[in-house]
Design an enzyme around this catalytic site. Structure first.
Site, PDB file in Angstrom:
ATOM      1  CE1 TYR A  34      63.053  10.699   9.792  1.00 20.74           C
ATOM      2  CE2 TYR A  34      64.967  12.014  10.349  1.00 20.74           C
ATOM      3  CZ  TYR A  34      64.111  10.969  10.634  1.00 20.74           C
ATOM      4  OH  TYR A  34      64.318  10.192  11.752  1.00 20.74           O
ATOM      5  NE  ARG A  53      68.580   6.313   5.407  1.00 21.29           N
ATOM      6  CZ  ARG A  53      69.173   6.423   6.596  1.00 21.29           C
ATOM      7  NH1 ARG A  53      69.491   5.331   7.275  1.00 21.29           N
ATOM      8  NH2 ARG A  53      69.455   7.606   7.107  1.00 21.29           N
ATOM      9  NE  ARG A 102      42.966  15.515   7.712  1.00 21.65           N
ATOM     10  CZ  ARG A 102      42.120  14.542   8.036  1.00 21.65           C
ATOM     11  NH1 ARG A 102      40.853  14.595   7.657  1.00 21.65           N
ATOM     12  NH2 ARG A 102      42.529  13.506   8.762  1.00 21.65           N
ATOM     13  CE  LYS A 152      66.823   9.315   8.746  1.00 26.19           C
ATOM     14  NZ  LYS A 152      66.641   8.856  10.119  1.00 26.19           N
ATOM     15  CD  GLU A 184      65.217   1.116  14.309  1.00 28.43           C
ATOM     16  OE1 GLU A 184      66.230   1.485  13.691  1.00 28.43           O
ATOM     17  OE2 GLU A 184      64.082   1.084  13.801  1.00 28.43           O
ATOM     18  CG  LEU A 208      66.563   3.909   8.997  1.00 26.98           C
ATOM     19  CD1 LEU A 208      65.525   4.087   7.895  1.00 26.98           C
ATOM     20  CD2 LEU A 208      66.966   5.254   9.558  1.00 26.98           C
TER      21      LEU A 208
HETATM   22  N1  PDD Z   1      68.011   8.943  13.061  1.00 25.35           N
HETATM   23  N2  PDD Z   1      67.213   3.931  13.426  1.00 25.35           N
HETATM   24  C1  PDD Z   1      66.358   4.957  13.538  1.00 25.35           C
HETATM   25  C2  PDD Z   1      64.965   4.688  14.013  1.00 25.35           C
HETATM   26  C3  PDD Z   1      66.778   6.271  13.232  1.00 25.35           C
HETATM   27  O1  PDD Z   1      65.910   7.293  13.346  1.00 25.35           O
HETATM   28  C4  PDD Z   1      68.122   6.487  12.815  1.00 25.35           C
HETATM   29  C5  PDD Z   1      68.635   7.849  12.438  1.00 25.35           C
HETATM   30  C6  PDD Z   1      68.983   5.372  12.719  1.00 25.35           C
HETATM   31  C7  PDD Z   1      70.420   5.510  12.271  1.00 25.35           C
HETATM   32  O2  PDD Z   1      70.508   5.798  10.891  1.00 25.35           O
HETATM   33  P1  PDD Z   1      71.749   6.622  10.311  1.00 25.35           P
HETATM   34  O3  PDD Z   1      72.986   5.889  10.712  1.00 25.35           O
HETATM   35  O4  PDD Z   1      71.530   6.594   8.848  1.00 25.35           O
HETATM   36  O5  PDD Z   1      71.683   7.999  10.914  1.00 25.35           O
HETATM   37  C8  PDD Z   1      68.485   4.113  13.017  1.00 25.35           C
HETATM   38  C9  PDD Z   1      68.402  10.282  12.705  1.00 25.35           C
HETATM   39  C10 PDD Z   1      69.823  10.590  13.013  1.00 25.35           C
HETATM   40  C11 PDD Z   1      67.426  11.261  13.354  1.00 25.35           C
HETATM   41  O6  PDD Z   1      66.247  10.941  13.333  1.00 25.35           O
HETATM   42  O7  PDD Z   1      67.828  12.332  13.823  1.00 25.35           O
END
Ligand code: PDD
Length: 288
Positions: A34, A53, A102, A152, A184, A208
């Site tokens: 996503y 990405r 499945r 992601k 993170e 990420l």
């Molecule tokens: N999340 N680390 C993780 C684990 C994340 O899920 C996200 C983003 C980030 C930041 O990435 P970016 O700057 O590209 O948004 C870092 C999104 C916003 C979400 O899951 O809603």
């Protein structure tokens, strides 16, 4: 909330008419990726970064893309238009589709097309978020996620549990710790500030690589701020002058408390609010 128009596999539909199969591998196996792209002034922030990405996530999982990049931009723009979004986000998900039954083995992409879904989230006041003036509080928790956090994927159970642990502790979010070092936040990248130096973990499969992170680090360097990409512990973070997070939905958000310990005087410092200002201003210049 008023009825949104969403996008599913080539069609724009009212949200209550949009359907995905119960055999979809996103649903059964979390076999999907996503992106979340923010919208400010009715425009997409860093669409290019998110598109690149997304393609990388698909490639790493050997998943076929159901849409070309130009068409993807068109769908994003059309959803912003149809839903009258001025400030908010666009959520995009692609899964390995719905085979006939499945099965752990991947289906043949020739016979099972990927599923693609996009929807908007209207969030008026996203840029002028009062939380940015107050700052947020975090706790630390163990990072027990899988080893490919650079992809992601929609496997968000542990981050959701982390968010609940934070809620239960009366704070806003959790920073995850692996082998003594912060990886993170549950859905954002984590930073500390010492003097004028911005410190954040280096990009690797452990985190990420945030699109916001890449932009913020570039803007920081352009503003002659010092950036150090290295590991830091929770102890070092608790003793830092400032801390903050970045993500597409929060931009730059100050962190004022870690595990009950206030940073500085417990209010946002100088660096994080300045970076937020720079980020909002600069990212709007290239918004599409
Ligand atoms: N999340 N680390 C993780 C684990 C994340 O899920 C996200 C983003 C980030 C930041 O990435 P970016 O700057 O590209 O948004 C870092 C999104 C916003 C979400 O899951 O809603």
């Amino acid at each position: 909330m008023t009825m949104r128009t969403v996008y599913v596999n080539g069609e724009y539909l009212p949200e209550n008419e949009a359907k995905v199969s119960i055999f979809d591998r996103g649903f059964l196996m979390a076999d999907g990726v996503y992106e979340v792209t923010s919208v400010l002034d009715g425009k997409l922030i860093d669409f290019e970064g998110h598109a690149v990405r997304l393609q990388r996530s698909l490639d790493e999982l050997d998943m076929a893309s159901p849409i070309a990049k130009d068409d993807l931009l068109e769908v994003h723009r059309e959803l912003v238009r149809l839903n009258g979004v001025n400030e908010g986000m666009i959520y995009l998900q692609i899964t390995r589709g719905a085979p006939a039954d499945r099965d752990f083995a991947f289906p043949d992409p020739e016979t099972t097309a990927s599923t693609i879904v996009l929807f908007t989230q209207n969030k008026p006041g996203l840029a002028d978020n009062p939380a940015a003036k107050k700052g947020m509080k975090v706790i630390s928790i163990d990072d027990i996620r899988w080893g490919r956090r650079d992809i992601k994927t929609v496997q968000l159970l542990y981050p959701s549990m982390g968010k609940m642990m934070a809620k239960k502790a009366g704070v806003d979010d959790a920073w995850m710790v692996q082998d003594g070092f912060v990886t993170e936040g549950t859905s954002n990248n984590a930073y500390i500030v010492k003097g004028n130096k911005i410190i954040t973990r280096e990009a690797s499969p452990d985190i990420l690589k945030g699109i916001t992170r890449t932009a913020v680090l570039r803007f920081a360097r352009e503003a002659q701020m010092e950036v150090e990409e290295r590991n830091f512990t929770i102890e070092e973070a608790r003793g830092a002058d400032e801390a903050f997070i970045t993500s597409a939905s929060t931009f730059v958000m100050p962190v004022v408390e870690i595990d009950g310990v206030a940073l500085g005087d417990g209010t946002p410092g100088r660096v994080a609010p300045r970076l937020r200002e720079i980020y909002l201003e600069e990212s709007l210049k290239t918004a599409v």
